[in-house]
Scaffold this motif. Structure first.
Motif, PDB file in Angstrom:
ATOM      1  N   HIS A   1       0.837  -1.207   0.000  1.00 15.55           N
ATOM      2  CA  HIS A   1       0.000   0.000   0.000  1.00 15.55           C
ATOM      3  C   HIS A   1       0.868   1.251   0.000  1.00 15.55           C
ATOM      4  N   ALA A   2       0.209   2.387  -0.242  1.00 16.09           N
ATOM      5  CA  ALA A   2       0.891   3.682  -0.275  1.00 16.09           C
ATOM      6  C   ALA A   2       0.059   4.732   0.443  1.00 16.09           C
ATOM      7  N   LEU A   3      -0.682   4.303   1.452  1.00 18.08           N
ATOM      8  CA  LEU A   3      -1.585   5.190   2.178  1.00 18.08           C
ATOM      9  C   LEU A   3      -0.836   5.987   3.240  1.00 18.08           C
ATOM     10  N   PRO A   4      -1.336   7.177   3.585  1.00 20.18           N
ATOM     11  CA  PRO A   4      -0.707   7.947   4.674  1.00 20.18           C
ATOM     12  C   PRO A   4      -0.860   7.229   6.004  1.00 20.18           C
ATOM     13  N   LEU A   5       0.039   7.542   6.941  1.00 17.98           N
ATOM     14  CA  LEU A   5       0.104   6.806   8.200  1.00 17.98           C
ATOM     15  C   LEU A   5      -0.442   7.583   9.398  1.00 17.98           C
ATOM     16  N   PHE A   6      -1.257   8.606   9.147  1.00 13.96           N
ATOM     17  CA  PHE A   6      -1.873   9.331  10.261  1.00 13.96           C
ATOM     18  C   PHE A   6      -3.334   8.951  10.416  1.00 13.96           C
ATOM     19  N   HIS A   7      -3.791   7.979   9.656  1.00 12.13           N
ATOM     20  CA  HIS A   7      -5.207   7.665   9.568  1.00 12.13           C
ATOM     21  C   HIS A   7      -5.422   6.188   9.857  1.00 12.13           C
ATOM     22  N   VAL A   8      -6.665   5.836  10.223  1.00 11.60           N
ATOM     23  CA  VAL A   8      -7.020   4.454  10.544  1.00 11.60           C
ATOM     24  C   VAL A   8      -6.664   3.495   9.409  1.00 11.60           C
ATOM     25  N   HIS A   9      -6.996   3.865   8.177  1.00 12.51           N
ATOM     26  CA  HIS A   9      -6.796   2.966   7.037  1.00 12.51           C
ATOM     27  C   HIS A   9      -5.325   2.627   6.847  1.00 12.51           C
ATOM     28  N   GLY A  10      -4.499   3.646   6.702  1.00 10.25           N
ATOM     29  CA  GLY A  10      -3.091   3.398   6.408  1.00 10.25           C
ATOM     30  C   GLY A  10      -2.298   2.874   7.579  1.00 10.25           C
ATOM     31  N   LEU A  11      -2.603   3.357   8.795  1.00 11.67           N
ATOM     32  CA  LEU A  11      -1.809   2.988   9.962  1.00 11.67           C
ATOM     33  C   LEU A  11      -2.305   1.712  10.627  1.00 11.67           C
ATOM     34  N   ILE A  12      -3.580   1.690  11.042  1.00 12.02           N
ATOM     35  CA  ILE A  12      -4.066   0.525  11.794  1.00 12.02           C
ATOM     36  C   ILE A  12      -4.227  -0.683  10.883  1.00 12.02           C
ATOM     37  N   LEU A  13      -4.947  -0.514   9.769  1.00 11.65           N
ATOM     38  CA  LEU A  13      -5.117  -1.649   8.859  1.00 11.65           C
ATOM     39  C   LEU A  13      -3.826  -1.948   8.105  1.00 11.65           C
ATOM     40  N   GLY A  14      -3.170  -0.896   7.614  1.00 13.93           N
ATOM     41  CA  GLY A  14      -2.054  -1.092   6.691  1.00 13.93           C
ATOM     42  C   GLY A  14      -0.721  -1.427   7.317  1.00 13.93           C
ATOM     43  N   ILE A  15      -0.476  -0.990   8.559  1.00 15.34           N
ATOM     44  CA  ILE A  15       0.788  -1.295   9.245  1.00 15.34           C
ATOM     45  C   ILE A  15       0.562  -2.278  10.386  1.00 15.34           C
ATOM     46  N   LEU A  16      -0.347  -1.945  11.292  1.00 10.95           N
ATOM     47  CA  LEU A  16      -0.568  -2.806  12.456  1.00 10.95           C
ATOM     48  C   LEU A  16      -1.230  -4.125  12.063  1.00 10.95           C
ATOM     49  N   GLY A  17      -2.053  -4.109  10.993  1.00 14.75           N
ATOM     50  CA  GLY A  17      -2.712  -5.341  10.549  1.00 14.75           C
ATOM     51  C   GLY A  17      -1.735  -6.438  10.178  1.00 14.75           C
ATOM     52  N   PRO A  18      -0.801  -6.190   9.249  1.00 18.22           N
ATOM     53  CA  PRO A  18       0.189  -7.223   8.926  1.00 18.22           C
ATOM     54  C   PRO A  18       1.030  -7.641  10.130  1.00 18.22           C
ATOM     55  N   LEU A  19       1.389  -6.683  10.995  1.00 15.36           N
ATOM     56  CA  LEU A  19       2.217  -7.023  12.157  1.00 15.36           C
ATOM     57  C   LEU A  19       1.467  -7.922  13.129  1.00 15.36           C
ATOM     58  N   ARG A  20       0.160  -7.709  13.287  1.00 16.21           N
ATOM     59  CA  ARG A  20      -0.613  -8.584  14.181  1.00 16.21           C
ATOM     60  C   ARG A  20      -0.697  -9.996  13.613  1.00 16.21           C
ATOM     61  N   ARG A  21      -0.745 -10.111  12.309  1.00 16.83           N
ATOM     62  CA  ARG A  21      -0.830 -11.433  11.680  1.00 16.83           C
ATOM     63  C   ARG A  21       0.536 -12.127  11.602  1.00 16.83           C
ATOM     64  N   GLY A  22       1.600 -11.370  11.801  1.00 13.57           N
ATOM     65  CA  GLY A  22       2.932 -11.950  11.608  1.00 13.57           C
ATOM     66  C   GLY A  22       3.319 -11.990  10.143  1.00 13.57           C
ATOM     67  N   GLY A  23       2.668 -11.159   9.338  1.00 17.94           N
ATOM     68  CA  GLY A  23       2.967 -11.076   7.912  1.00 17.94           C
ATOM     69  C   GLY A  23       3.915  -9.928   7.616  1.00 17.94           C
ATOM     70  N   SER A  24       3.862  -9.426   6.396  1.00 12.47           N
ATOM     71  CA  SER A  24       4.772  -8.362   5.970  1.00 12.47           C
ATOM     72  C   SER A  24       3.994  -7.244   5.300  1.00 12.47           C
ATOM     73  N   VAL A  25       4.560  -6.036   5.358  1.00  8.85           N
ATOM     74  CA  VAL A  25       3.980  -4.907   4.649  1.00  8.85           C
ATOM     75  C   VAL A  25       5.061  -4.244   3.800  1.00  8.85           C
ATOM     76  N   ARG A  26       4.682  -3.915   2.565  1.00  9.60           N
ATOM     77  CA  ARG A  26       5.556  -3.141   1.680  1.00  9.60           C
ATOM     78  C   ARG A  26       4.875  -1.807   1.425  1.00  9.60           C
ATOM     79  N   HIS A  27       5.433  -0.764   2.015  1.00 10.66           N
ATOM     80  CA  HIS A  27       4.878   0.573   1.800  1.00 10.66           C
ATOM     81  C   HIS A  27       5.677   1.255   0.690  1.00 10.66           C
TER      82      HIS A  27
END
Length: 478
Positions: A176-202
């Motif tokens: 993803h390429a979403l901003p990180l000050f918002h629910v979508h980009g930060l909670i879903l886009g960064i914290l989501g993969p980390l909770r699953r033990g997966g990876s994120v490519r920003h």
């Protein structure tokens, strides 16, 4: 007590976060964020200058590990809005990536640069589930932004409900390429993969070329907003690499605003993929989604997520029992995904909930079909037009107008009218030569019904949008 990121306890060597050519494994993230967390623990609250960077991600993870509420700050905030947020949230520290230039409005807040070094071997004990985790400021519509206090419980339950809905696993790599000050980009886009033990490519910033490259390499999922998918829809038919990369993705997810049906159709025609939409907001995190294993219905946001109670109510507040796909009602929700309060605003917090039953009033209007799928038709205040005795959703008119070849973008609003109560106004960004106003009115009347046709058409070079790509209709009416 819920451990938000179990993979940090296991510290696998796999990549957790990648921003461009910079990356951290789970082992490295645990050491760096753990060290920073130990420094933050005595503080009551911190702000994070939320640039799209590894440092922003580390800062937020460290604050969550330390049990210190974090306030993500949009780097594009204006002077007045920043001053309000700083005064309202009173952060003890602002965390920023080295080299970031902070505005004068933060001069009174001590700064600490986030360094990607640390040697923590043990993570601090995490606080209880009701402890405040993030304070996200919403866009103010009738006043200054309100600080939405999100507990750890809301973050964990939302991300776990999405694990179920999207079949999200540790094998997924989110692009993803979403901003990180918002629910979508930060909670879903960064914290989501980390909770699953997966990876994120920003990707830092959105481009169809970089999306295609990341998905072709190892990406399995993509998160985006409608403006991004609109770009994809306009390019994908003529870009074989983009089409192939999207075709190979496991899941494409759109959110933060409605994705026009026309863009759904163009992407599906070129790739065979059907974009999944979900529905949420800062106060509730995620409420509904089209499931990965469910029927895809373009223009809908799916069914309630696990643990979320949802109802539609009429103007009197009575629950609407019918699921006919036509009756419009306000969405109200309750469940473990909800926020706890608006910071320093007990009056606004009380007003946001019903007096009986604790339902949160979203202000969003929708219909529900026989399968329980919701279709958002707009905001109660700005997207429901009462014209000629009819209650009309702006969203369905916008979708109809986007099917006209002369329309590139459109927003629909209502204006006072002595005869109709409100008249329907279409704000159109034309695709080439502006079409005739009567042609657009006839087009809507043919696809929908005559009383839903625009009575006034105004042509613009572009629509005013916020940082998440949402059209700011109040700016149009102003």
């Amino acid at each position: 007590m819920t451990v938000l990121f179990p993979a940090l306890q296991a510290t696998p060597a796999k990549t957790a976060l990648r921003f461009g050519d910079r990356a951290l494994s789970y082992t490295e993230l645990a050491a760096v964020a753990g060290s920073l967390a130990q420094q933050l623990r005595p503080l009551p609250r911190v702000a994070v200058w939320a640039t799209p960077s590894l440092e922003t991600s580390v800062a937020v993870v460290a604050a969550l590990l330390a049990g210190v509420p974090a306030v993500p700050l949009n780097p594009k905030l204006g002077e007045r809005e920043l001053a309000h947020i700083v005064s309202d949230s009173a952060p003890a520290l602002v965390l920023a990536e080295p080299g970031a230039v902070l505005p004068a409005g933060l001069a009174g807040v001590p700064r600490q640069d986030v360094e990607l070094s640390g040697n923590a071997t043990e993570l601090p004990a995490e606080p209880h589930d009701e402890a405040s985790a993030l304070i996200v400021y919403t866009s103010g519509t009738t006043g200054p932004p309100k600080g939405v206090v999100l507990p750890r419980r809301a973050i964990a339950t939302t991300l776990d409900a999405l694990e179920d809905a999207w079949q999200w696993t540790a094998d997924d790599v989110l692009v993803h390429a979403l901003p990180l000050f918002h629910v979508h980009g930060l909670i879903l886009g960064i914290l989501g993969p980390l909770r699953r033990g997966g990876s994120v490519r920003h990707l830092g910033r959105f481009s169809t070329e970089e999306i295609a490259k990341a998905l072709a390499e190892d990406g399995t999922m993509m998160f985006g907003v409608p403006t991004m998918y609109h770009r994809i829809a306009t390019e994908v038919a003529g870009d074989a690499d983009l089409a192939a990369a999207l075709r190979g993705a496991r899941l494409l997810v759109s959110g933060s605003a409605a994705l026009p049906v026309h863009d759904h159709q163009r992407i599906t025609a070129a790739t065979g993929q059907q974009v999944v939409e979900r529905y949420g907001m800062s106060e509730t995190l995620m409420n509904t989604s089209v499931r990965a294993d469910g029927e895809r219905k373009p223009g809908t946001v799916g069914v309630p997520l696990r643990g979320v109670e949802l109802r539609l109510v009429d103007d009197s507040g009575a629950a609407i029992e019918s699921s006919d796909g036509e009756t419009v009602g306000e969405i109200q929700v309750r469940g473990p995904n909800l926020f706890t309060e608006y910071l320093n605003r007990p009056d606004a917090t009380t007003e946001a909930f019903t007096s009986g039953g604790g339902w949160f009033r979203t202000g969003d209007m929708a219909t529900r079909d026989a399968d329980g799928y919701l279709r958002i038709v707009g905001r109660k205040a700005t997207d429901i037009i009462k014209s000629g005795g009819y209650k009309i959703g702006a969203g369905e008119i916008e979708n109809a107008l986007l099917e006209h070849p002369g329309v590139a973008e459109v927003a629909v609003t209502g204006e006072p009218d002595d005869d109709l109560g409100e008249r329907i106004v279409a704000w159109v960004v034309p695709s080439g030569e502006p079409p005739a106003e009567q042609d657009l009115a006839d087009h809507v009347a043919r696809l929908l019904t005559p009383h839903k046709r625009p009575r006034t058409v105004r042509f613009l070079d572009s629509l005013p949008r916020n940082d998440m790509g949402k059209v700011m209709k109040r700016a149009l009416n102003a």
